[in-house]
Design a protein around this motif. Structure first.
Motif, PDB file in Angstrom:
ATOM      1  N   CYS A  62       7.105   3.458   4.969  1.00 15.19           N
ATOM      2  CA  CYS A  62       5.868   2.797   5.379  1.00 15.19           C
ATOM      3  C   CYS A  62       5.805   2.823   6.910  1.00 15.19           C
ATOM      4  O   CYS A  62       6.835   2.827   7.579  1.00 15.19           O
ATOM      5  CB  CYS A  62       5.822   1.333   4.933  1.00 15.19           C
ATOM      6  SG  CYS A  62       5.996   1.050   3.175  1.00 15.19           S
ATOM      7  N   ASN A 107      -1.875  10.504  -1.474  1.00 18.71           N
ATOM      8  CA  ASN A 107      -1.771   9.361  -0.575  1.00 18.71           C
ATOM      9  C   ASN A 107      -1.351   8.127  -1.374  1.00 18.71           C
ATOM     10  O   ASN A 107      -2.193   7.335  -1.786  1.00 18.71           O
ATOM     11  CB  ASN A 107      -3.099   9.107   0.141  1.00 18.71           C
ATOM     12  CG  ASN A 107      -3.509  10.275   1.009  1.00 18.71           C
ATOM     13  OD1 ASN A 107      -2.779  10.688   1.906  1.00 18.71           O
ATOM     14  ND2 ASN A 107      -4.692  10.836   0.735  1.00 18.71           N
ATOM     15  N   VAL A 140      -0.307   4.588  -2.747  1.00 23.90           N
ATOM     16  CA  VAL A 140      -0.564   3.199  -2.371  1.00 23.90           C
ATOM     17  C   VAL A 140      -0.003   2.313  -3.477  1.00 23.90           C
ATOM     18  O   VAL A 140      -0.161   2.602  -4.660  1.00 23.90           O
ATOM     19  CB  VAL A 140      -2.070   2.928  -2.198  1.00 23.90           C
ATOM     20  CG1 VAL A 140      -2.320   1.447  -1.904  1.00 23.90           C
ATOM     21  CG2 VAL A 140      -2.642   3.787  -1.076  1.00 23.90           C
ATOM     22  N   SER A 183       0.228  -1.823  -4.908  1.00 22.19           N
ATOM     23  CA  SER A 183      -0.340  -3.168  -4.817  1.00 22.19           C
ATOM     24  C   SER A 183       0.756  -4.162  -5.164  1.00 22.19           C
ATOM     25  O   SER A 183       1.410  -4.035  -6.196  1.00 22.19           O
ATOM     26  CB  SER A 183      -1.515  -3.337  -5.785  1.00 22.19           C
ATOM     27  OG  SER A 183      -1.916  -4.684  -5.845  1.00 22.19           O
ATOM     28  N   SER A 205      -1.419  -7.417   7.466  1.00 24.17           N
ATOM     29  CA  SER A 205      -2.340  -6.758   6.548  1.00 24.17           C
ATOM     30  C   SER A 205      -3.672  -6.457   7.235  1.00 24.17           C
ATOM     31  O   SER A 205      -4.063  -7.111   8.211  1.00 24.17           O
ATOM     32  CB  SER A 205      -2.580  -7.655   5.332  1.00 24.17           C
ATOM     33  OG  SER A 205      -3.650  -7.171   4.550  1.00 24.17           O
ATOM     34  N   ASP A 206      -4.387  -5.465   6.727  1.00 21.04           N
ATOM     35  CA  ASP A 206      -5.704  -5.108   7.267  1.00 21.04           C
ATOM     36  C   ASP A 206      -6.702  -6.244   7.126  1.00 21.04           C
ATOM     37  O   ASP A 206      -7.709  -6.282   7.848  1.00 21.04           O
ATOM     38  CB  ASP A 206      -6.249  -3.861   6.557  1.00 21.04           C
ATOM     39  CG  ASP A 206      -5.458  -2.607   6.888  1.00 21.04           C
ATOM     40  OD1 ASP A 206      -4.754  -2.612   7.915  1.00 21.04           O
ATOM     41  OD2 ASP A 206      -5.539  -1.634   6.113  1.00 21.04           O
ATOM     42  N   HIS A 241      -2.375  -4.428  -0.712  1.00 19.74           N
ATOM     43  CA  HIS A 241      -2.212  -2.977  -0.756  1.00 19.74           C
ATOM     44  C   HIS A 241      -1.378  -2.500   0.428  1.00 19.74           C
ATOM     45  O   HIS A 241      -1.631  -2.858   1.577  1.00 19.74           O
ATOM     46  CB  HIS A 241      -3.576  -2.291  -0.729  1.00 19.74           C
ATOM     47  CG  HIS A 241      -4.325  -2.433  -2.004  1.00 19.74           C
ATOM     48  ND1 HIS A 241      -5.298  -1.546  -2.421  1.00 19.74           N
ATOM     49  CD2 HIS A 241      -4.251  -3.365  -2.994  1.00 19.74           C
ATOM     50  CE1 HIS A 241      -5.788  -1.921  -3.585  1.00 19.74           C
ATOM     51  NE2 HIS A 241      -5.163  -3.027  -3.950  1.00 19.74           N
ATOM     52  N   ARG A 292       0.126   1.133   2.075  1.00 18.75           N
ATOM     53  CA  ARG A 292       0.119   2.593   2.075  1.00 18.75           C
ATOM     54  C   ARG A 292       1.535   3.109   2.325  1.00 18.75           C
ATOM     55  O   ARG A 292       2.209   2.671   3.262  1.00 18.75           O
ATOM     56  CB  ARG A 292      -0.835   3.122   3.141  1.00 18.75           C
ATOM     57  CG  ARG A 292      -2.302   2.916   2.797  1.00 18.75           C
ATOM     58  CD  ARG A 292      -3.206   3.520   3.862  1.00 18.75           C
ATOM     59  NE  ARG A 292      -3.110   2.764   5.108  1.00 18.75           N
ATOM     60  CZ  ARG A 292      -3.845   1.685   5.364  1.00 18.75           C
ATOM     61  NH1 ARG A 292      -4.696   1.221   4.469  1.00 18.75           N
ATOM     62  NH2 ARG A 292      -3.710   1.037   6.526  1.00 18.75           N
ATOM     63  N   THR A 328       3.997   6.505   3.028  1.00 20.08           N
ATOM     64  CA  THR A 328       3.838   7.818   3.639  1.00 20.08           C
ATOM     65  C   THR A 328       4.563   8.914   2.869  1.00 20.08           C
ATOM     66  O   THR A 328       3.994   9.972   2.596  1.00 20.08           O
ATOM     67  CB  THR A 328       4.322   7.806   5.098  1.00 20.08           C
ATOM     68  OG1 THR A 328       5.672   7.333   5.144  1.00 20.08           O
ATOM     69  CG2 THR A 328       3.450   6.870   5.936  1.00 20.08           C
TER      70      THR A 328
END
Length: 417
Positions: free
Chosen positions: A211, A266, A268, A270, A314-315, A333, A335, A337
């Protein structure tokens, strides 16, 4: 064979090779076990660092499901393999060596002393008593079939020499591609492909994922666990724990999702940090909070340092309400790599494709050559399934090798592909 003793060569001294040698020798064959290393059982000893999780005490149908996927024919194969050699059989095998086992609260089965070395010593002693010949420093270099139905095996011998060995049947148990320092380096894939056998590329399984953590997050969370969580990806859900590392995440809850994660460009995941609590209950526990929701949640929702650090970065942060934070806690969530390198993985996915094997795990294109263990294209999560899969396939391969050669000697089948 004109009354002489059947000769079986087992190539690979890991758990699958040792088990195949044991079954073949118990069935009356003269068995020689070859390995490139100076001693056998090296990967077995690595597995013992975690207490040697031999198998898991589960009903047969549930146990077999951990090896299964979308291929129904392959699923039926595993049903048969586990029916022939299930968890109870593996416990009986260990206890036959004088090694008592116990079932932990997780239903995982371990030796009582939680050590691999004593069991391995007893196992090797049993094999020697059965007449198994251990030939070390022999690296497999290829094979060919003769018109008589036997197999000529080529080896590179330590020191730079070469050797050719004749056998009535061969059992290949060279492992996957993880832990190459134990000898399981996957170099055999090139040989198999040169023989016209289809091989799925070896990939890391039961491994960590990377990550793009921030320095701020790592300063708080590195080396800390995420306990009692639920992780999902690709429609699959796994429960357990994760560990935040400098490069990403490790842990059983992630290992189980490997097939789903490898299948997307990609990946992801949760994370549900509180899978046993509903969103509404979380919000209710925060009714009196009037701000600084994340710090309030640390106490009221019992969030650990790692969870708080991830949520803070977090976003969706910062959080303007308890409900906004609760939604992120229930569905955060992350992401990923890439997977960590194959050499670091606990096991590997890929290997000789199932369509190349008959019901007895013999290569259709190479009669008399059988496969066992991680050389075959299967994977399973940690928890006793990996080691058990090696035992189950090895048991089948050895029994099939004995039966095939006896039927060949009686003239009831042909040695031709």
């Amino acid at each position: 064979m004109n009354g002489r003793q059947m000769k079986i060569a087992v190539i690979g001294g890991g758990p699958a090779g040792l088990r195949a040698a044991e079954v073949a020798a118990s069935g009356g064959a003269a068995v020689t076990l070859f390995d490139a290393k100076p001693s056998v059982g090296r990967k077995f000893l690595v597995a013992g660092r975690g207490g040697l999780n031999l198998t898991k005490d589960e009903p047969q149908e549930l146990f077999a499901s951990h090896y299964q996927g979308d291929d129904q024919q392959q699923n039926r194969r595993w049903d048969g393999l586990i029916a022939d050699f299930g968890p109870a059989a593996l416990r009986e095998w260990a206890e036959g060596l004088g090694v008592q086992t116990f079932v932990a609260s997780t239903r995982r089965v371990y030796p009582r002393d939680l050590k691999a070395a004593p069991l391995l010593r007893r196992w090797v002693r049993r094999l020697r008593n059965l007449g198994v010949d251990f030939t070390m420093h022999y690296r497999w270099d290829g094979l060919c079939l003769s018109d008589r139905g036997d197999v000529q095996v080529d080896f590179q011998v330590g020191g730079g020499g070469h050797s050719k060995v004749q056998a009535d049947a061969v059992i290949l148990a060279l492992g996957g591609g993880s832990w190459p320092q134990t000898g399981s380096n996957g170099e055999w894939t090139k040989i198999m492909e040169s023989l016209g056998v289809a091989v799925a590329p070896l990939e890391p399984a039961n491994c960590g994922w990377e990550c793009a953590w921030s320095k701020q997050l790592l300063a708080i969370a590195e080396g800390k666990p995420l306990k009692n969580i639920s992780v999902s990806a690709g429609g699959k859900v796994s429960k357990g724990e994760l560990l935040v590392t400098k490069y990403g995440l490790e842990g059983g809850a992630l290992y189980e999702l490997g097939p789903a994660l490898r299948g997307v460009e990609n990946p992801v995941i949760s994370i549900d940090f509180k899978p046993s609590t509903t969103l509404r209950k979380l919000v209710t526990r925060m009714e009196s909070a009037r701000g600084n929701y994340l710090e309030e949640a640390r106490q009221r929702w019992r969030l650990g340092d790692a969870a708080v650090a991830i949520l803070a970065n977090s976003d969706t942060a910062p959080y303007g309400s308890a409900e906004a934070l609760a939604r992120e806690v229930k569905d955060c969530h992350l992401r990923l790599t890439q997977a960590r390198p194959l050499a670091e993985a606990i096991s590997s996915a890929g290997g000789v494709r199932w369509r190349e094997l008959d019901a007895g795990l013999m290569l259709e294109k190479l009669p008399g050559v059988f496969l066992a263990g991680e050389m075959i294209d299967w994977e399973a999560p940690t928890g006793g399934y990996l080691l058990h899969g090696c035992f189950a396939t090895a048991t089948q391969a050895a029994k099939s090798a004995l039966d095939w050669r006896r039927r060949l000697a009686k003239g009831t089948l042909s040695a031709s592909p």
